[in-house]
Design a protein around this motif. Structure first.
Motif, PDB file in Angstrom:
ATOM      1  N   LYS A 115     -36.454 -20.945 -96.912  1.00  0.00           N
ATOM      2  CA  LYS A 115     -37.665 -20.160 -96.665  1.00  0.00           C
ATOM      3  C   LYS A 115     -37.507 -19.425 -95.346  1.00  0.00           C
ATOM      4  CE  LYS A 115     -40.236 -23.772 -94.321  1.00  0.00           C
ATOM      5  NZ  LYS A 115     -41.468 -24.513 -94.212  1.00  0.00           N
ATOM      6  N   LEU A 116     -38.249 -18.329 -95.223  1.00  0.00           N
ATOM      7  CA  LEU A 116     -38.217 -17.529 -94.003  1.00  0.00           C
ATOM      8  C   LEU A 116     -38.740 -18.351 -92.834  1.00  0.00           C
ATOM      9  CD1 LEU A 116     -37.801 -14.687 -92.700  1.00  0.00           C
ATOM     10  CD2 LEU A 116     -40.213 -14.271 -93.228  1.00  0.00           C
ATOM     11  N   GLU A 117     -37.974 -18.335 -91.748  1.00  0.00           N
ATOM     12  CA  GLU A 117     -38.418 -19.021 -90.539  1.00  0.00           C
ATOM     13  C   GLU A 117     -38.954 -18.027 -89.514  1.00  0.00           C
ATOM     14  OE1 GLU A 117     -36.739 -22.235 -87.392  1.00  0.00           O
ATOM     15  OE2 GLU A 117     -35.497 -20.469 -87.720  1.00  0.00           O
ATOM     16  N   ASP A 118     -38.191 -16.945 -89.274  1.00  0.00           N
ATOM     17  CA  ASP A 118     -38.550 -16.045 -88.176  1.00  0.00           C
ATOM     18  C   ASP A 118     -37.981 -14.657 -88.444  1.00  0.00           C
ATOM     19  OD1 ASP A 118     -39.695 -15.378 -85.743  1.00  0.00           O
ATOM     20  OD2 ASP A 118     -38.014 -16.103 -84.549  1.00  0.00           O
ATOM     21  N   VAL A 119     -38.658 -13.650 -87.899  1.00  0.00           N
ATOM     22  CA  VAL A 119     -38.180 -12.270 -87.930  1.00  0.00           C
ATOM     23  C   VAL A 119     -38.187 -11.777 -86.488  1.00  0.00           C
ATOM     24  CG1 VAL A 119     -38.633  -9.920 -88.732  1.00  0.00           C
ATOM     25  CG2 VAL A 119     -39.089 -11.862 -90.254  1.00  0.00           C
ATOM     26  N   VAL A 120     -37.047 -11.251 -86.041  1.00  0.00           N
ATOM     27  CA  VAL A 120     -36.905 -10.790 -84.667  1.00  0.00           C
ATOM     28  C   VAL A 120     -36.436  -9.341 -84.670  1.00  0.00           C
ATOM     29  CG1 VAL A 120     -35.742 -11.169 -82.466  1.00  0.00           C
ATOM     30  CG2 VAL A 120     -36.302 -13.116 -83.915  1.00  0.00           C
ATOM     31  N   ASP A 121     -37.146  -8.508 -83.924  1.00  0.00           N
ATOM     32  CA  ASP A 121     -36.809  -7.093 -83.767  1.00  0.00           C
ATOM     33  C   ASP A 121     -36.092  -6.930 -82.433  1.00  0.00           C
ATOM     34  OD1 ASP A 121     -36.729  -4.345 -83.396  1.00  0.00           O
ATOM     35  OD2 ASP A 121     -38.850  -4.027 -83.830  1.00  0.00           O
ATOM     36  N   SER A 122     -34.843  -6.476 -82.460  1.00  0.00           N
ATOM     37  CA  SER A 122     -34.057  -6.376 -81.224  1.00  0.00           C
ATOM     38  C   SER A 122     -34.622  -5.347 -80.242  1.00  0.00           C
ATOM     39  CB  SER A 122     -32.596  -6.048 -81.539  1.00  0.00           C
ATOM     40  OG  SER A 122     -32.471  -4.745 -82.063  1.00  0.00           O
ATOM     41  N   HIS A 123     -35.522  -4.482 -80.705  1.00  0.00           N
ATOM     42  CA  HIS A 123     -36.162  -3.539 -79.781  1.00  0.00           C
ATOM     43  C   HIS A 123     -37.260  -4.203 -78.963  1.00  0.00           C
ATOM     44  CE1 HIS A 123     -34.321  -0.390 -82.318  1.00  0.00           C
ATOM     45  NE2 HIS A 123     -34.244   0.210 -81.164  1.00  0.00           N
TER      46      HIS A 123
END
Length: 161
Positions: A115-123
Motif C-alpha cells: 500500500k502507498l506509504e508516502d508521496v514526496v515532491d523533490s521541489h
C-alpha cells in the motif's frame, strides 16, 4: 508466497488509461531516472511489515499531466506547472491519488500486499534516503515513458526491492 511482480508496460498503460479516461501509450525509456533527475515525485509502497518494498517515481511533466487529466482539468494548468518547474497543490494531490491506485499493480495473487506509504515532491524538499537508494538501484526496475492523449507525458520509474 511469491515476490512482488514488476508491472508490465501494458498493465501501466491500462491502469492510467482507465484512471484518466484517455488513451495512453507506454514504452521503455532510453535513460534511467536517478535521484539527480530534476523534478521527481516519488511514492513509497510498504508491506504489512511496514517495510518499503517498492518506489514509483514520475518526472514533473508526467506528474503534472496525470494530475490534470485525473482531475478533469484542461491541459493548460499542467503545461504551466511544467513551465514553472513545480506542481500546484491541486496537481500534487491529484497525482497522489493516481499513485495510491498504482499500488494495485503490485498486488498479485500470493504476493505481499503493498500500500502507498508516502508521496514526496523533490521541489518541496529533498528526497528521503529510501527513494534515493531505490532510484540508484539497477536491479528489479522498469523505466518507461508515458503519453496521455490530449495532454502530454513524461518519465516513470518503478523499482522493487
Amino acid at each position: 508466497m511469491t515476490i512482488t511482480p514488476l508491472p508490465q508496460l501494458k498493465e501501466i498503460r491500462d491502469l492510467f488509461a482507465g484512471l484518466v479516461g484517455r488513451d495512453c501509450t507506454t514504452e521503455r525509456a532510453g535513460a534511467l531516472m536517478t535521484p539527480e533527475t530534476r523534478g521527481i515525485v516519488a511514492a513509497t509502497y510498504v508491506s504489512h511489515r511496514a517495510q518499503v518494498e517498492a518506489v514509483v517515481a514520475v518526472d514533473l511533466s508526467l506528474g503534472a499531466y496525470l494530475g490534470a487529466a485525473i482531475g478533469l482539468m484542461p491541459p493548460g494548468p499542467a503545461k504551466d506547472a511544467v513551465a514553472d518547474g513545480s506542481l500546484s497543490d491541486v496537481l500534487l494531490e491529484n497525482l497522489s491519488e493516481v499513485l495510491n491506485v498504482t499500488a494495485s499493480l503490485f498486488n498479485a495473487d500470493d504476493a505481499p500486499h503493498l500500500k502507498l506509504e508516502d508521496v514526496v515532491d523533490s521541489h518541496r524538499g529533498a528526497l528521503p534516503g529510501l527513494p534515493v537508494s531505490f532510484l540508484r538501484s539497477t536491479g528489479r526496475r522498469l523505466d518507461a515513458t508515458v503519453q496521455i492523449a490530449g495532454y502530454g507525458g513524461g518519465a516513470l520509474t518503478v523499482v522493487l526491492r
